[in-house]
Design an enzyme around this catalytic site. Structure first.
Site, short mmCIF file in Angstrom:
data_model
loop_
_atom_site.label_atom_id
_atom_site.label_comp_id
_atom_site.label_asym_id
_atom_site.label_seq_id
_atom_site.Cartn_x
_atom_site.Cartn_y
_atom_site.Cartn_z
N ASN A 11 0.87 -1.70 -0.21
CA ASN A 11 0.01 -0.13 -0.20
C ASN A 11 0.77 1.34 -0.09
OD1 ASN A 11 -1.83 2.04 0.77
ND2 ASN A 11 -2.28 1.54 2.76
N TRP A 12 1.20 2.51 -0.57
CA TRP A 12 1.54 3.37 -1.03
C TRP A 12 1.66 3.99 -0.55
CZ3 TRP A 12 5.64 2.89 -6.51
CH2 TRP A 12 6.21 1.80 -6.33
N LYS A 13 -0.03 4.16 -0.08
CA LYS A 13 -0.30 5.54 0.22
C LYS A 13 0.19 6.88 -0.73
CE LYS A 13 -0.16 3.98 4.63
NZ LYS A 13 -0.01 3.44 6.14
N HIS A 101 -9.39 1.92 4.49
CA HIS A 101 -8.80 2.28 5.44
C HIS A 101 -8.44 2.87 6.92
CE1 HIS A 101 -4.87 3.10 6.13
NE2 HIS A 101 -4.39 1.66 5.59
N GLU A 103 -7.05 5.17 7.32
CA GLU A 103 -6.57 6.39 7.04
C GLU A 103 -7.92 7.56 6.56
OE1 GLU A 103 -3.13 6.29 5.61
OE2 GLU A 103 -1.99 5.54 6.93
N GLU A 168 -6.07 -4.60 10.40
CA GLU A 168 -4.95 -3.69 10.43
C GLU A 168 -5.40 -2.91 11.87
OE1 GLU A 168 -2.99 -2.29 6.83
OE2 GLU A 168 -4.66 -1.15 7.00
N GLY A 174 1.35 1.78 11.18
CA GLY A 174 2.85 3.56 10.86
C GLY A 174 4.13 3.72 12.17
N SER A 212 2.89 -2.16 10.01
CA SER A 212 3.95 -1.97 10.89
C SER A 212 4.93 -3.41 10.20
CB SER A 212 4.43 -1.82 12.39
OG SER A 212 3.85 -0.14 13.09
N GLY A 233 2.67 -1.22 4.07
CA GLY A 233 2.61 -0.21 3.97
C GLY A 233 4.77 0.79 3.65
N GLY A 234 4.47 1.07 5.21
CA GLY A 234 5.77 1.77 4.71
C GLY A 234 7.31 0.94 3.92
P1 PGA Z 1 1.90 0.18 7.88
O1 PGA Z 1 1.28 0.87 6.74
O2 PGA Z 1 2.79 -1.45 7.36
O3 PGA Z 1 2.51 1.39 7.01
O4 PGA Z 1 2.56 0.61 9.40
C1 PGA Z 1 0.04 -0.79 7.06
C2 PGA Z 1 -1.04 0.57 6.43
O5 PGA Z 1 -1.79 1.32 6.11
O6 PGA Z 1 -1.61 -0.29 5.66
#
Ligand code: PGA
Length: 251
Positions: A11-13, A101, A103, A168, A174, A212, A233-234
């Site tokens: 997930n590149w956001k 998600h 966010e 999640e 994050g 994470s 994500g990251g």
């Molecule tokens: P993260 O993000 O791996 O950076 O914690 C995961 C996500 O938001 O899907």
């Protein structure tokens, strides 16, 4: 209750431009080098809308599938400045879409709006990665929260083959914090049983973990057989970090 096929979803956001395709090429290279295709797995990258068309053309018939990260709840074309619909995403080459998600929930996506989005994405035959998860303050009533998110957003009868789930915990995204393996077993069993029972599905659903995930802690997650894959994500923004996760998962 487990599914042998494992998903590794990036997930590149809000990350990346045309040149970032290099990261994906590098991942393909390392994936081959370490013979990771010998294991049963699926690699998906959910990238910003601006990259979907370019990436999906470049990666045609390759091992990596391209997806989107969200869409509007509006149907058809209309006066919705800045909005992008499920059909527009499908049209530019997205095969998957992340919905729900945290966010996006925190900027206004309610269970009701997510339900609308799920329906629109299903109409377009997009594969959905539907995210659920509790906040830190809700940890004590986690099962009630998850139940409400599932019931509030899933259509009564849905195409079971088109929706996969991602658990999640918001407090883990994050932050470097992750749940304990024992808790994950309970939570994944709950999610799988709840969906099977509530929606009368024949099989248990596919449920990913997100929050994470990295090349080190993946060994904790790989000990939990109920987890069918990961939303990353990251660490998905670096080819080395992403490949380390897959490599170490199978170690
Ligand atoms: P993260 O993000 O791996 O950076 O914690 C995961 C996500 O938001 O899907």
């Amino acid at each position: 209750m487990t599914n042998k096929l494992k998903y590794f979803v990036g997930n590149w956001k809000m990350f990346g431009h045309f040149g970032s395709i290099k990261i994906i090429y590098q991942i393909q290279h390392l994936y081959k080098k370490f013979r990771l295709s010998k294991k049963k797995n699926k690699i998906i990258f959910c990238v910003p809308n601006t990259l979907i068309s370019y990436f999906s053309k470049k990666l045609k018939s390759k091992s990596i599938i391209i997806g989107a990260q969200n869409c509007t709840h509006h149907e058809n074309y209309g006066p919705f400045t800045g909005s992008v619909s499920a059909s527009m995403l499908k049209n530019v080459g997205a095969k998957y879409i992340i919905l729900g998600h945290s966010e996006n929930r925190s900027s206004g996506d309610s269970n009701y709006l997510i339900k609308k989005k799920i329906k629109l994405a299903l109409n377009e035959k997009l594969n959905i990665i539907f995210c659920i998860g509790e906040s830190k303050k809700d940890r004590k009533k986690i099962f009630a929260v998850l139940k409400k998110q599932l019931k509030g957003s899933l259509p009564k009868k849905y195409d079971f083959n088109k929706i996969i789930f991602a658990y999640e915990p918001i407090w883990s995204i994050g932050t470097g914090k992750i749940p304990k393996a024992n808790d994950l077993i309970k939570i994944f069993n709950f999610i799988k049983k709840n969906i099977k029972k509530t929606f009368k599905t024949k099989k248990y659903p596919i449920v990913l973990y997100g929050g994470s995930v990295n090349g080190k802690n993946i060994r904790i997650f790989s000990s939990v057989s109920q987890i069918d894959g990961f939303l990353i994500g990251g660490a998905s923004q670096s080819s080395k970090k992403f490949i380390d996760i897959i490599k170490n998962y199978y170690k």
